[in-house]
Enzyme design. Structure first.
Site, PDB file in Angstrom:
ATOM      1  N   TYR A 114      33.531  50.090  34.307  1.00  0.00           N
ATOM      2  CA  TYR A 114      33.718  50.633  35.596  1.00  0.00           C
ATOM      3  C   TYR A 114      35.159  50.216  35.932  1.00  0.00           C
ATOM      4  O   TYR A 114      35.930  49.619  35.466  1.00  0.00           O
ATOM      5  CB  TYR A 114      32.601  50.039  36.742  1.00  0.00           C
ATOM      6  CG  TYR A 114      32.569  48.698  36.524  1.00  0.00           C
ATOM      7  CD1 TYR A 114      33.628  47.874  37.141  1.00  0.00           C
ATOM      8  CD2 TYR A 114      31.939  47.825  35.602  1.00  0.00           C
ATOM      9  CE1 TYR A 114      33.809  46.415  37.186  1.00  0.00           C
ATOM     10  CE2 TYR A 114      32.011  46.489  35.546  1.00  0.00           C
ATOM     11  CZ  TYR A 114      33.042  45.672  36.146  1.00  0.00           C
ATOM     12  OH  TYR A 114      33.186  44.468  36.223  1.00  0.00           O
ATOM     13  N   LYS A 165      33.010  30.864  34.372  1.00  0.00           N
ATOM     14  CA  LYS A 165      32.505  31.894  33.644  1.00  0.00           C
ATOM     15  C   LYS A 165      32.449  31.846  32.356  1.00  0.00           C
ATOM     16  O   LYS A 165      33.301  31.556  31.590  1.00  0.00           O
ATOM     17  CB  LYS A 165      33.528  33.038  33.850  1.00  0.00           C
ATOM     18  CG  LYS A 165      32.828  34.576  33.663  1.00  0.00           C
ATOM     19  CD  LYS A 165      33.666  35.441  34.050  1.00  0.00           C
ATOM     20  CE  LYS A 165      33.150  36.921  33.816  1.00  0.00           C
ATOM     21  NZ  LYS A 165      33.807  37.966  34.250  1.00  0.00           N
ATOM     22  N   THR A 211      35.351  38.185  39.181  1.00  0.00           N
ATOM     23  CA  THR A 211      34.879  36.985  38.552  1.00  0.00           C
ATOM     24  C   THR A 211      35.820  36.363  37.483  1.00  0.00           C
ATOM     25  O   THR A 211      35.688  35.123  36.906  1.00  0.00           O
ATOM     26  CB  THR A 211      33.625  37.141  37.997  1.00  0.00           C
ATOM     27  OG1 THR A 211      33.673  38.335  36.860  1.00  0.00           O
ATOM     28  CG2 THR A 211      32.505  37.431  38.968  1.00  0.00           C
ATOM     29  N   ASP A 212      36.854  36.985  36.940  1.00  0.00           N
ATOM     30  CA  ASP A 212      37.398  36.493  35.667  1.00  0.00           C
ATOM     31  C   ASP A 212      38.038  35.264  36.088  1.00  0.00           C
ATOM     32  O   ASP A 212      38.042  34.367  35.233  1.00  0.00           O
ATOM     33  CB  ASP A 212      38.674  37.347  35.341  1.00  0.00           C
ATOM     34  CG  ASP A 212      37.640  38.669  34.531  1.00  0.00           C
ATOM     35  OD1 ASP A 212      36.535  38.673  34.464  1.00  0.00           O
ATOM     36  OD2 ASP A 212      38.597  39.568  34.091  1.00  0.00           O
ATOM     37  N   THR A 271      35.126  43.133  40.829  1.00  0.00           N
ATOM     38  CA  THR A 271      34.175  44.086  40.553  1.00  0.00           C
ATOM     39  C   THR A 271      33.161  44.311  41.787  1.00  0.00           C
ATOM     40  O   THR A 271      32.699  45.300  42.036  1.00  0.00           O
ATOM     41  CB  THR A 271      33.157  43.397  39.249  1.00  0.00           C
ATOM     42  OG1 THR A 271      33.852  43.318  38.062  1.00  0.00           O
ATOM     43  CG2 THR A 271      31.809  44.252  39.006  1.00  0.00           C
TER      44      THR A 271
HETATM   45  N1  ASP Z   1      37.951  42.174  35.972  1.00  0.00           N
HETATM   46  C1  ASP Z   1      37.216  41.729  36.909  1.00  0.00           C
HETATM   47  C2  ASP Z   1      38.015  40.915  37.717  1.00  0.00           C
HETATM   48  O1  ASP Z   1      37.908  39.823  37.609  1.00  0.00           O
HETATM   49  C3  ASP Z   1      35.911  41.119  36.424  1.00  0.00           C
HETATM   50  C4  ASP Z   1      34.882  40.944  37.723  1.00  0.00           C
HETATM   51  O2  ASP Z   1      35.033  40.857  39.132  1.00  0.00           O
HETATM   52  O3  ASP Z   1      33.673  40.595  37.528  1.00  0.00           O
HETATM   53  O4  ASP Z   1      38.596  41.356  38.532  1.00  0.00           O
END
Ligand code: ASP
Length: 387
Positions: A85, A224, A151-152, A71
C-alpha cells in the site's frame, strides 16, 4: 508552521467508505470547535471504569493528535492489500474522523506536522517533532499528546522523546501495521487505545509510551520484530500494560530514568551529532568504518555479532577511528541481551564503550544525546548504562 484543526467527528464510517474518499479530501466528519474544557481537566478514570460507563458524564481530557504519516495514514488499492500500500497519504484529521468513538473519551485536536513514512525520519525531523510536542505539553489546556507515526522507526522516536521531554503529561506514539483500507485494519483501534491511554491519569509520569495491538510499551524497550504481523511490537521484559475494552491496565513501571529525570531538555537541543551504525556480518567490509568516519560520524555504534563481537579484520579500523576521536560503541545485532564490557573485546585498552541492552538503533539515539553533553569515554559509558 504546524496546522491545528479542532475536530468533533459526528458520524461513524466504515473503513472502506473512508477508503473511497481518502485521497479526494472528501469530508467524512463535520468540523466544529470542541467545547472549551477547564484548564485542570480530570481525565476519565479508564482503569477502573467499565467500558460502557456513560463517558459524557466525566470531564474529558484534551488531547492533541500530532500526525507524522506512516501506515496508519496509509491507503491500499484494495481491501486485501494488508501489506502492500502507500503509506503517509491520509491527513490526520481524516484518520481522527474515521474513529468517532474517540470523541467519547477525549476532546481531540489534529495537527499535521509531517506526512512521511517513518523510515524518512532524520535528526532534524526528530528535533522538530520533539520541540512541537514540548510546546503542546506546556499548554495548560493540553492533558496529553498522541503522535501517529510509522511503525518502522517508532521505537527510535519514542526512545528519543522518552529521554528529552520535560513533562509528566502522557505522550503516546501510535501506528498501525495495516492501512485503514485493509481488511482487518488495526489503526482505528490502535488510535482509540492511544487516546484512551493518553487520557488516563495513570499514564502520567510513565515516560513516552507506544500503544499498538492492545499493548502499552515503554518507549525505551519497545521494538518492531516482524515485517507484517500486527503483533510485531515487543519489549524484552514485556509490555507495561494492556488496553482492553476501553480500560487502561498497567502491570509494570519503567525502571530507567526518563523525561523529567534525564539530563536532556528538548527545548535546549538544536542539533544532534552524527552517529553511524556499522553492521557486522561474515566477510564484513572494513572500509565501512572508514566510510562512516569520512561521512562525519562522531561515534560509531558497532552492531556486532553475539555479545558485541568484532571480527579480527574490523578491530584495526575501529581502533583507527577511535584514534581520530570517534567514539566506538559496541552493541549487538542479536536483538536482545546486554553487551559485557571487556568481554568479547578489551574495551578498557581500546577506550571503547558498550551498550547496556539497547539495540543498535536505540544506542544511536542515546549516543547522539550523550555526545551533546560529553566526549569523555567514561561519562559516555555511564550514560549508556544508565538509560
Ligand atoms: N514504512 C511504514 C512506516 O514506518 C511502515 C508502517 O508505518 O507500518 O512509515
Amino acid at each position: 508552521m504546524a496546522r491545528t484543526t479542532t475536530l468533533h467527528p459526528v458520524r461513524p464510517i466504515a473503513a472502506l467508505l473512508l477508503c473511497a474518499g481518502l485521497l479526494t479530501g472528501a469530508a467524512h466528519a463535520q468540523t466544529v470547535v470542541a467545547p472549551a474544557a477547564p484548564a485542570a481537566t480530570t481525565a476519565p478514570e479508564a482503569a477502573t471504569a467499565p467500558a460502557a460507563t456513560a463517558p459524557s458524564q466525566v470531564r474529558k481530557a484534551n488531547i492533541v493528535i500530532v500526525g507524522t504519516g506512516g501506515t496508519i495514514a496509509g491507503a491500499g488499492a484494495s481491501a486485501i492489500n494488508t501489506a502492500a500500500y502507500q503509506s503517509a497519504v491520509v491527513p490526520v484529521d481524516k484518520i481522527i474522523a474515521s474513529v468517532p468513538e474517540i470523541s467519547k473519551v477525549a476532546n481531540v485536536k489534529g495537527e499535521q506536522i509531517f506526512q512521511i513514512g517513518s523510515e524518512s525520519f532524520n535528526n532534524e525531523r526528530l528535533l522538530k517533532l520533539g520541540k512541537r510536542v514540548s510546546e503542546l505539553l506546556k499548554q495548560p489546556d493540553v492533558d496529553g499528546v498522541v503522535i501517529t507515526h510509522g511503525t518502522d522507526t517508532i521505537e527510535e522516536t519514542a526512545y528519543f522523546l522518552n529521554l528529552t521531554l520535560k513533562s509528566d503529561k502522557p505522550v503516546v506514539v501510535v501506528g498501525s501495521m495495516r492501512p485503514g483500507t485493509a481488511l482487518g485494519a488495526d489503526g482505528a483501534l490502535n488510535l482509540y487505545d492511544a487516546v484512551l491511554v493518553a487520557s488516563s491519569p495513570e499514564s502520567k509520569g510513565k515516560g513516552t509510551l507506544v500503544v499498538l495491538n492492545d499493548e502499552i510499551h515503554t518507549g525505551r524497550d519497545v521494538t518492531k520484530s516482524n515485517t507484517f504481523k500486527t503483533e510485531t511490537f515487543r519489549s524484552p521484559f514485556g509490555p507495561l500494560g494492556y488496553v482492553v475494552e476501553g480500560r487502561t491496565l498497567y502491570y509494570r513501571l519503567p525502571a530507567r530514568p526518563h523525561t523529567t529525570a534525564t539530563e536532556w531538555d528538548i527545548d535546549r537541543i538544536d542539533r544532534l551529532p552524527e552517529v553511524a551504525i556499522v553492521y557486522a556480518y561474515g566477510n564484513a567490509n572494513p572500509g565501512s568504518v572508514d566510510a562512516a568516519v569520512r561521512n562525519g560520524a562522531k561515534a560509531i555504534v558497532y552492531a556486532g555479532t553475539g555479545n558485541g563481537s568484532v571480527g579480527e579484520y574490523m578491530v584495526e579500523p575501529l581502533k583507527a577511528a577511535r584514534a581520530k576521536g570517534v567514539q566506538i560503541v559496541r552493541a549487538s545485532r542479536t536483538g536482545s541481551g546486554v553487551v559485557i564490557r571487556n568481554g568479547e573485546q578489551p574495551d578498557d585498552k581500546y577506550d571503547w564503550v558498550v551498550v547496556d541492552d539497547q539495540l543498535p538503533q536505540k544506542a544511536r539515539i542515546l549516543t547522539a544525546l550523550a555526545l551533546t553533553k560529553t566526549n569523555d569515554t567514561r561519562e559516555l559509558q555511564k550514560i549508556l548504562w544508565k538509560y
